[in-house]
Each structure stands twice: as structure tokens, then as C-alpha cells.
Scaffold this active site. Structure first.
Site, PDB file in Angstrom:
ATOM      1  N   ALA A  96       4.185 -16.757   8.249  1.00  0.00           N
ATOM      2  CA  ALA A  96       2.948 -16.774   7.486  1.00  0.00           C
ATOM      3  C   ALA A  96       2.289 -18.136   7.590  1.00  0.00           C
ATOM      4  CB  ALA A  96       3.223 -16.434   6.021  1.00  0.00           C
ATOM      5  N   ASP A  97       0.986 -18.146   7.435  1.00  0.00           N
ATOM      6  CA  ASP A  97       0.253 -19.412   7.408  1.00  0.00           C
ATOM      7  C   ASP A  97      -0.970 -19.227   6.524  1.00  0.00           C
ATOM      8  OD1 ASP A  97       0.185 -22.174   8.474  1.00  0.00           O
ATOM      9  OD2 ASP A  97      -1.795 -21.545   9.189  1.00  0.00           O
TER      10      ASP A  97
END
Length: 193
Positions: A67-68
Site C-alpha cells: 500500500a502507499d
């Protein structure tokens, strides 16, 4: 059980919230936008890069979630602040304006990479220099994209949100759940695996 390619305690708490078992395997990847890369493309690329990096490092066949999250205003990406001056500059840019929080997830499982992007519009109230100084002194903005955390004191700056609250925190739960369902890793709220 999945591998979470993150050290973020907020992402861990969000996975706990939806009852997904995880094992953390933080990765260290270079987070520098490519020339001409849009904030959306950068965020997706980072989520995929983190997932692939953890996948390559962890033996076995468990699904891997990367995730970012980035803050974007005027087409610019506001990452984690380098120092006090950088944080105050970011908060000054966000003051009294609407910005976007982009949160991407990538799920590697059985040779496939599934990805999704959440875009949330957040409007800040006007911030005084005293507001920004006190917030920096709290220590909260030092490790947050855009120099604020909506789940903490930074919530006092948020006048309006349109989109995913969990995405602003760091893991869009709707999109994450959809990817997990698509891969058969959860079936619903009453029967998670």
C-alpha cells in the site's frame, strides 16, 4: 493470513478492524516520482513495488499486500516532511484549501497482481502560524504524508472530507476488501478467512 508489506501501525489496525490476519514484512523501497509521473501513477507504482519487494523476500505462497498513500495539491506530491521547515511549508500549502489523498493497494496472489486506487478530497480550515508550530511540536506530522494525520490531532484541521476516511489514514478498506474478495481470500462480513 496475508503478508503486509508495511511497517505502518495504522495499516495494521485497519486490517485488524476488518478481521484480516496479517504478518508484517516491512520493505524499504526508494519513493521518488519519475519525471512526468502523475501522483496517481506514482501511488499505484509504489504499492505494487512494495508488494513485489515483500513477495520476493518472503518464501511461501501467502498473498502479499502493498500500500502507499500520498497527499497531492496542485499536481505536486507531498511526501513525508524532511524537517520542521518542510512540514510547515506543506501545512501552509494545505491551509484553507482542498487537496487529494491518494491511497493505492496492490495484492499479489497466485501469480496475479491486483491493484486499486482510492482518491479522497480533503479540505483544511485556515491554519495560523501558531497552529502549525504547535502541531509540529506535537511530533505527529513528522512521519506522515502531507505532514498530517487525520486519525490524530490533524483531524482538527479537516473541515470536510469527500471519499474514504480509511484511505486518508493509509489503507482504503473498501478497495482492500474488494481485492481480497476478488481473490477469494474473504467472502464477506460474516465469513472471513
Amino acid at each position: 493470513m496475508l503478508i503486509l508489506a508495511s511497517a505502518s501501525p495504522r495499516r495494521r489496525e485497519l486490517l485488524d478492524q476488518i478481521g484480516v490476519a496479517w504478518q508484517a514484512h516491512p520493505v524499504d523501497v526508494e519513493e521518488i516520482p519519475l519525471a512526468g509521473e502523475s501522483p496517481e501513477d506514482f501511488t499505484l507504482r509504489m504499492a505494487v513495488t512494495k508488494a513485489r519487494s515483500a513477495h520476493d523476500a518472503v518464501p511461501g505462497h501467502l498473498p502479499v499486500l502493498g500500500a502507499d498513500t500520498v497527499v497531492s495539491i496542485d499536481g505536486d506530491i507531498l511526501g513525508k516532511p524532511r524537517d520542521r521547515e518542510d512540514a510547515l511549508d506543506m501545512l501552509g500549502r494545505l491551509s484553507g484549501r482542498t487537496h487529494e489523498v491518494l491511497s493505492a493497494v496492490a495484492l499479489l496472489y497466485q501469480g496475479c497482481c491486483h491493484q486499486a486506487l482510492s482518491t479522497t478530497r480533503v479540505r483544511f480550515r485556515d491554519l495560523s502560524p501558531a497552529d502549525m508550530d504547535a502541531y509540529w511540536a506535537s511530533g505527529e506530522p513528522a512521519d506522515k504524508a502531507g505532514a498530517y494525520g487525520i486519525q490524530g490531532l490533524g483531524a482538527l484541521f479537516v473541515a470536510h472530507i469527500e471519499g474514504s476516511y480509511s484511505g486518508v489514514v493509509g489503507l482504503p478498506l473498501f478497495e482492500t476488501g474488494e481485492l481480497l474478495r476478488r481473490c477469494g481470500l474473504i467472502s464477506g462480513i460474516d465469513n472471513q478467512t
